[in-house]
Design a protein around this motif. Structure first.
Motif, mmCIF file in Angstrom:
data_model
loop_
_atom_site.group_PDB
_atom_site.id
_atom_site.type_symbol
_atom_site.label_atom_id
_atom_site.label_comp_id
_atom_site.label_asym_id
_atom_site.label_seq_id
_atom_site.Cartn_x
_atom_site.Cartn_y
_atom_site.Cartn_z
ATOM 1 N N VAL A 34 0.830 -1.203 0.000
ATOM 2 C CA VAL A 34 0.000 0.000 0.000
ATOM 3 C C VAL A 34 0.866 1.254 0.000
ATOM 4 C CG1 VAL A 34 -1.752 1.292 1.256
ATOM 5 C CG2 VAL A 34 -1.879 -1.205 1.138
ATOM 6 N N GLY A 35 1.842 1.302 0.869
ATOM 7 C CA GLY A 35 2.689 2.480 0.958
ATOM 8 C C GLY A 35 4.083 2.200 0.456
ATOM 9 N N ALA A 36 4.178 1.357 -0.559
ATOM 10 C CA ALA A 36 5.468 0.841 -0.980
ATOM 11 C C ALA A 36 6.452 1.901 -1.437
ATOM 12 C CB ALA A 36 5.275 -0.179 -2.104
ATOM 13 N N PHE A 37 6.012 2.900 -2.152
ATOM 14 C CA PHE A 37 7.000 3.798 -2.714
ATOM 15 C C PHE A 37 6.557 5.255 -2.679
ATOM 16 C CE2 PHE A 37 9.457 5.547 -6.356
ATOM 17 C CZ PHE A 37 10.701 5.389 -5.808
ATOM 18 N N TRP A 38 5.525 5.602 -3.391
ATOM 19 C CA TRP A 38 5.174 7.009 -3.547
ATOM 20 C C TRP A 38 4.522 7.617 -2.319
ATOM 21 C CZ3 TRP A 38 7.982 8.983 -6.907
ATOM 22 C CH2 TRP A 38 8.346 8.257 -8.035
ATOM 23 N N THR A 39 3.781 6.810 -1.569
ATOM 24 C CA THR A 39 3.106 7.382 -0.411
ATOM 25 C C THR A 39 3.712 6.915 0.906
ATOM 26 O OG1 THR A 39 1.503 5.575 -0.428
ATOM 27 C CG2 THR A 39 0.915 7.582 -1.626
ATOM 28 N N GLY A 40 4.489 5.869 0.876
ATOM 29 C CA GLY A 40 5.005 5.297 2.112
ATOM 30 C C GLY A 40 6.479 5.507 2.299
ATOM 31 N N PHE A 41 6.863 6.726 2.589
ATOM 32 C CA PHE A 41 8.273 6.999 2.802
ATOM 33 C C PHE A 41 8.689 6.597 4.199
ATOM 34 C CE2 PHE A 41 7.141 10.452 -0.282
ATOM 35 C CZ PHE A 41 7.738 9.852 -1.372
ATOM 36 N N GLY A 42 9.797 5.889 4.286
ATOM 37 C CA GLY A 42 10.331 5.495 5.578
ATOM 38 C C GLY A 42 11.352 6.510 6.061
ATOM 39 N N ASP A 43 12.204 6.052 6.941
ATOM 40 C CA ASP A 43 13.270 6.901 7.464
ATOM 41 C C ASP A 43 14.286 7.221 6.362
ATOM 42 O OD1 ASP A 43 12.148 6.790 9.994
ATOM 43 O OD2 ASP A 43 13.292 4.995 10.540
ATOM 44 N N LYS A 44 15.099 8.232 6.625
ATOM 45 C CA LYS A 44 16.157 8.617 5.685
ATOM 46 C C LYS A 44 17.138 7.460 5.508
ATOM 47 C CE LYS A 44 19.474 12.401 4.986
ATOM 48 N NZ LYS A 44 20.299 11.779 4.058
ATOM 49 N N LEU A 45 17.529 7.245 4.282
ATOM 50 C CA LEU A 45 18.500 6.209 3.936
ATOM 51 C C LEU A 45 19.882 6.670 4.429
ATOM 52 C CD1 LEU A 45 18.273 3.619 2.128
ATOM 53 C CD2 LEU A 45 19.117 5.024 0.271
ATOM 54 N N GLU A 46 20.495 5.911 5.344
ATOM 55 C CA GLU A 46 21.763 6.351 5.914
ATOM 56 C C GLU A 46 22.865 5.302 5.893
ATOM 57 O OE1 GLU A 46 20.714 7.810 9.784
ATOM 58 O OE2 GLU A 46 20.153 9.773 8.997
ATOM 59 N N THR A 47 22.507 4.033 5.930
ATOM 60 C CA THR A 47 23.524 2.989 6.027
ATOM 61 C C THR A 47 23.390 1.993 4.876
ATOM 62 O OG1 THR A 47 22.177 1.450 7.341
ATOM 63 C CG2 THR A 47 23.437 3.133 8.558
ATOM 64 N N PHE A 48 24.408 1.191 4.713
ATOM 65 C CA PHE A 48 24.395 0.137 3.695
ATOM 66 C C PHE A 48 23.240 -0.835 3.959
ATOM 67 C CE2 PHE A 48 26.014 -3.732 1.613
ATOM 68 C CZ PHE A 48 26.299 -3.206 0.363
ATOM 69 N N ASP A 49 23.000 -1.154 5.236
ATOM 70 C CA ASP A 49 21.871 -2.028 5.588
ATOM 71 C C ASP A 49 20.536 -1.402 5.202
ATOM 72 O OD1 ASP A 49 23.528 -4.013 6.566
ATOM 73 O OD2 ASP A 49 23.350 -3.371 8.659
ATOM 74 N N ASP A 50 20.411 -0.075 5.377
ATOM 75 C CA ASP A 50 19.193 0.625 4.945
ATOM 76 C C ASP A 50 18.991 0.463 3.440
ATOM 77 O OD1 ASP A 50 18.800 1.576 7.521
ATOM 78 O OD2 ASP A 50 19.557 3.598 7.076
ATOM 79 N N ALA A 51 20.091 0.596 2.689
ATOM 80 C CA ALA A 51 20.011 0.487 1.225
ATOM 81 C C ALA A 51 19.618 -0.923 0.801
ATOM 82 C CB ALA A 51 21.339 0.895 0.591
ATOM 83 N N ILE A 52 20.155 -1.917 1.493
ATOM 84 C CA ILE A 52 19.786 -3.303 1.177
ATOM 85 C C ILE A 52 18.305 -3.520 1.469
ATOM 86 C CG2 ILE A 52 20.084 -5.717 1.894
ATOM 87 C CD1 ILE A 52 23.076 -5.076 2.227
ATOM 88 N N ARG A 53 17.852 -3.086 2.634
ATOM 89 C CA ARG A 53 16.442 -3.248 2.998
ATOM 90 C C ARG A 53 15.533 -2.513 2.020
ATOM 91 N NH1 ARG A 53 14.831 -0.591 8.245
ATOM 92 N NH2 ARG A 53 12.880 0.224 7.465
ATOM 93 N N SER A 54 15.904 -1.294 1.668
ATOM 94 C CA SER A 54 15.114 -0.504 0.727
ATOM 95 C C SER A 54 15.082 -1.165 -0.653
ATOM 96 C CB SER A 54 15.690 0.910 0.622
ATOM 97 O OG SER A 54 14.812 1.738 -0.091
ATOM 98 N N SER A 55 16.220 -1.700 -1.085
ATOM 99 C CA SER A 55 16.297 -2.378 -2.391
ATOM 100 C C SER A 55 15.395 -3.604 -2.424
ATOM 101 C CB SER A 55 17.735 -2.792 -2.701
ATOM 102 O OG SER A 55 18.559 -1.670 -2.808
ATOM 103 N N ILE A 56 15.410 -4.385 -1.357
ATOM 104 C CA ILE A 56 14.564 -5.580 -1.285
ATOM 105 C C ILE A 56 13.085 -5.187 -1.317
ATOM 106 C CG2 ILE A 56 13.834 -7.481 0.223
ATOM 107 C CD1 ILE A 56 16.839 -7.651 1.095
ATOM 108 N N ASN A 57 12.721 -4.184 -0.528
ATOM 109 C CA ASN A 57 11.325 -3.729 -0.511
ATOM 110 C C ASN A 57 10.914 -3.162 -1.867
ATOM 111 O OD1 ASN A 57 11.193 -4.499 2.159
ATOM 112 N ND2 ASN A 57 11.514 -2.428 2.954
ATOM 113 N N HIS A 58 11.814 -2.395 -2.468
ATOM 114 C CA HIS A 58 11.544 -1.825 -3.793
ATOM 115 C C HIS A 58 11.369 -2.948 -4.814
ATOM 116 C CE1 HIS A 58 12.203 0.466 -7.499
ATOM 117 N NE2 HIS A 58 11.835 1.529 -6.799
ATOM 118 N N TYR A 59 12.209 -3.951 -4.741
ATOM 119 C CA TYR A 59 12.130 -5.102 -5.650
ATOM 120 C C TYR A 59 10.778 -5.807 -5.517
ATOM 121 C CZ TYR A 59 13.034 -9.743 -7.550
ATOM 122 O OH TYR A 59 12.945 -10.910 -8.262
ATOM 123 N N HIS A 60 10.344 -6.037 -4.303
ATOM 124 C CA HIS A 60 9.095 -6.774 -4.069
ATOM 125 C C HIS A 60 7.846 -5.956 -4.385
ATOM 126 C CE1 HIS A 60 10.679 -10.469 -2.454
ATOM 127 N NE2 HIS A 60 11.493 -9.790 -1.667
#
Length: 173
Positions: A34-60
């Motif tokens: 529902v809030g995957a991308f355009w409406t569901g912004f999470g915390d600011k991307l700051e670490t490599f782990d954040d980027a991995i998590r964001s990439s996986i969520n973006h992929y799915h």
């Protein structure tokens, strides 16, 4: 002329602020549809782990474009790094367009160089997106890869090795 285009592209990228999709990619993509991308912004991307998590969520939840994943990871770098890489890709795109038009002769024609440059920044409908890191990863970078492939195919004598490499390159792009 190409040095001027590179310098102009670099200045354009360095002075521009984030644009359009870049704001979404600066934040962690959420893990719900529902809030995957355009409406569901999470915390600011700051670490490599954040980027991995964001990439996986973006992929799915959004798409699996490699260029979007690169954009996510580029947000961890100082902003000038992707800006300069984008400037190199914009310049490379212009050079490859000219080479595809008329080979080395095109690079020596000030009029043709000026026309290609104008078309890139004024005539084509993407001029307002040329500062978006996401847009550039998705279109300028892939255009460079595709034009490189076209240039390979434009050669008359492709060896089996070149043809195999071109096919692998086409598949990856």
């Amino acid at each position: 002329a190409m040095v001027i285009i590179l310098a102009g592209s670099a200045c354009w990228q360095l002075i521009a602020s984030p644009y359009s999709d870049d704001f979404a990619y600066m934040q962690i993509a959420l893990d719900d549809e529902v809030g995957a991308f355009w409406t569901g912004f999470g915390d600011k991307l700051e670490t490599f782990d954040d980027a991995i998590r964001s990439s996986i969520n973006h992929y799915h939840n959004v798409n699996s474009r490699l260029s979007n994943i690169l954009c996510i990871f580029s947000m961890l770098l100082p902003s000038w790094v992707p800006d300069l890489l984008h400037a190199i890709m914009i310049t490379s795109m212009m050079i490859l367009i000219l080479l595809c038009i008329n080979g080395q002769k095109a690079l020596q024609s000030p009029i043709l160089v000026a026309l290609v440059s104008l078309s890139m920044w004024i005539i084509l409908p993407w001029h307002d997106n040329m500062v978006s890191s996401d847009f550039l990863f998705n279109y300028a970078w892939t255009t460079v890869m595709t034009l490189s492939l076209l240039l390979i195919f434009k050669q008359n004598n492709l060896s089996n090795r070149q043809l195999t490499g071109a096919c692998i390159f086409a598949f990856l792009t």
